[in-house]
Design an enzyme around this catalytic site. Structure first.
Site, short mmCIF file in Angstrom:
data_model
loop_
_atom_site.label_atom_id
_atom_site.label_comp_id
_atom_site.label_asym_id
_atom_site.label_seq_id
_atom_site.Cartn_x
_atom_site.Cartn_y
_atom_site.Cartn_z
CB CYS A 45 13.49 -5.40 6.68
SG CYS A 45 12.98 -3.73 6.27
CB ALA A 180 -5.48 -13.39 -0.44
N GLY A 181 -2.47 -12.82 1.67
CA GLY A 181 -1.98 -11.96 2.75
C GLY A 181 -1.20 -10.80 2.14
CB ILE A 183 4.05 -11.77 0.98
CG1 ILE A 183 4.90 -11.29 2.17
CG2 ILE A 183 4.93 -12.26 -0.17
CD1 ILE A 183 5.86 -12.32 2.73
N GLY A 271 2.73 -17.24 4.88
CA GLY A 271 3.15 -16.84 6.21
C GLY A 271 4.62 -17.10 6.47
CG HIS A 321 6.31 -0.70 11.79
ND1 HIS A 321 6.20 -1.26 10.54
CD2 HIS A 321 5.07 -0.75 12.32
CE1 HIS A 321 4.94 -1.62 10.33
NE2 HIS A 321 4.24 -1.33 11.40
CG HIS A 444 -8.64 22.85 0.68
ND1 HIS A 444 -9.37 21.72 0.39
CD2 HIS A 444 -8.77 23.69 -0.38
CE1 HIS A 444 -9.96 21.88 -0.79
NE2 HIS A 444 -9.61 23.07 -1.29
#
Ligand code: NAD
Length: 465
Positions: A45, A180-181, A183, A271, A321, A444
């Site tokens: 990470c 197309a994930g 990453i 992956g 996380h 707002h």
């Protein structure tokens, strides 16, 4: 084996799972060591994943904005130039500052960094660089590693993984991204913004498998407008470097004739797999599942007493996380406390522009589970703040139980989606209904009002549309 030192906890791996487990265990009064073979703490990470990619995503977005979008706001910029070396230096500094930060936290919490490759030498024993250490509890937090495809060798020069894609020394004229994930879309966006012609090849007939289909379709539309090209339903079967670049072979997923493509650089983003190599797990008798992940029970216990595992190396989403939360909960359980993670409430964020974020069930999952639900959707286009920011793409979609109105899922494609999703995660943690969100006062003008309006739309009563 030389010296003998005893710890309450030895964590193997100093990524977000491991270093957080180490810090929490130390906070709770345990004597803790963490084994890490990289020269810097923080794991994938901090060193080659989330953090450097976010530095590149942020910087490339500014470059693209200065070139193409600031003029729409009346800010005319001329002579915009890319200094890739300086951009990389920014990224490298961010990495160093963060990894040094973990070193500081280890010192502050009196955690010993055992430098080298850790090996489980039986229950309660870990060997590192020729020395053996004892521990009441051993936590394996070795994370994951990139996977490639048969017939494709990642050389990190022309055929790169996410790691190599973060250190290219020049902008390629063309790049093919396989997958197309998350990453593929994040790093494909970076190089596209910097000037590469990027084609994303995906085996499935959709992008972002696992995410809500409607959101994925909208995201694809937006990314296409930005210049990313998509080839869906195509399986890459080979990618071979040649004198010009890389030649690829693609086979239609539905069968039929193969086609060829070429590119300067190929990014393999198909992956990741659990990283357990060299850990001595077989000898220690630690059981793995069919995908090579360490099998744990609901309390992160492996089948060997005293050995635990958390993060990417066990089942579940490969997210920093998720690993961090597991590290905290495990440390607290080892200290005699109780802990629990609701895996349905782990948010996912894709840091494209705009961001894509999700939590809870998708519409597809609710349909498959036969759960009756109501949908509330609201577009960013109808929000004043989004208009002021020229950030009108996308929508917030809230899925709520048809009977109880309890929020079951939220899916966002739009500006600041990764920040907006937090409100819904908290609401869901407290078992909120869509009406609870709708009746909560939202400042707002903010983008959060899109979420409020989506919650109102569940009861078919949005105000601004
Ligand atoms: P992924 O699983 O998200 O996507 C891989 C894609 O490759 C899939 O869509 C798959 O269908 C496709 N694919 C597989 N074989 C193919 C072939 N031969 N030809 C064409 N397409 C093929 O994997 P990833 O993007 O490499 O990410 C790896 C992990 O890292 C994921 O678990 C992800 O959650 C995590 N990650 C998360 C973040 C984030 O949270 N922002 C960022 C980066 C990585």
């Amino acid at each position: 084996m030389t010296s003998q030192t005893s710890y309450d906890v030895i964590v193997i791996g100093a990524g977000p799972g491991g270093y957080v487990a180490a810090i929490r265990a130390a906070q709770l009064g345990m004597k803790v060591a963490c084994v890490e073979k990289r020269d810097a703490l923080g794991g994938t990470c901090l060193n080659v994943g989330c953090i450097p990619s976010k530095a590149m995503l942020f910087a490339s977005e500014r470059y693209e904005g200065a070139q193409h979008h600031m003029k729409d706001l009346g800010v005319e910029v001329s002579g915009v130039k890319l200094n890739l070396k300086a951009m990389m230096a920014h990224k490298d500094k961010v990495v160093t500052d963060n990894t040094k930060g973990i070193e500081f936290l280890f010192k502050k919490n009196k955690i010993d960094w055992l430098k080298g490759e850790g090996k489980v030498a039986g229950a309660g024993k870990v060997s590192v660089a020729g020395a053996q250490y004892d521990a009441k509890h051993v936590i394996i937090a070795t994370g994951s590693d990139v996977i490639s495809l048969p017939n494709i060798t990642i050389d990190e020069k022309k055929v790169v993984s996410s790691t190599g894609a973060l250190t290219l020394d020049k902008v390629p004229a063309s790049m093919v991204v396989i997958g197309a994930g998350v990453i593929g879309l994040e790093l494909g966006s970076v190089w596209s913004r910097l000037g590469a012609k990027v084609t994303v090849v995906e085996y499935l007939d959709r992008i972002l498998p696992g995410m809500d289909l409607e959101v994925a379709k909208e995201a694809q539309k937006i990314l296409k407008k930005q210049g990313l090209e998509f080839k869906l339903g195509a399986k890459v079967t080979s990618a071979k470097p040649d004198s010009k670049g890389v030649s690829l072979t693609l086979e239609p997923a539905a069968g039929g004739a193969a086609e060829s493509m070429s590119a300067d650089i190929v990014l393999v983003a198909v992956g990741r797999k659990a990283y357990t190599e060299g850990l001595g797990l077989k000898e220690a008798g630690v059981a793995l599942d069919e995908r090579g992940r360490i099998i744990t029970d609901g309390h992160f216990k492996t089948n060997v007493a005293g050995i635990y595992a958390i993060g990417d190396v066990i089942a579940g989403p490969m997210l920093a996380h998720k690993a961090e939360d597991e590290g905290v909960v495990l440390a607290e359980m080892l200290a005699g406390q109780s802990g629990h993670i609701d895996y349905n409430l782990i948010p996912g964020v894709v840091y494209t522009a705009p961001e894509i974020a999700c939590v809870g069930k998708t519409e597809e999952q609710l349909k498959a589970d036969g759960i009756a639900y109501n949908v509330g959707k609201f577009p960013f286009m109808a929000n004043g703040r989004a208009r002021a920011m020229n950030a009108t793409d996308g929508f917030v979609k809230i899925l709520a139980c048809a009977k109880s109105d309890k929020v079951l899922g939220c899916h966002i494609v739009g500006a600041e989606a990764g920040t907006l999703i937090a409100e819904v995660v908290i609401a869901m943690e407290f078992g909120a209904s869509a009406e609870d969100i709708a009746r909560t006062c939202h400042a707002h003008p903010t983008l959060e009002e899109v979420t409020k309006e989506a919650a109102l739309a569940v009861a078919k009563r949005p105000i601004h549309i």
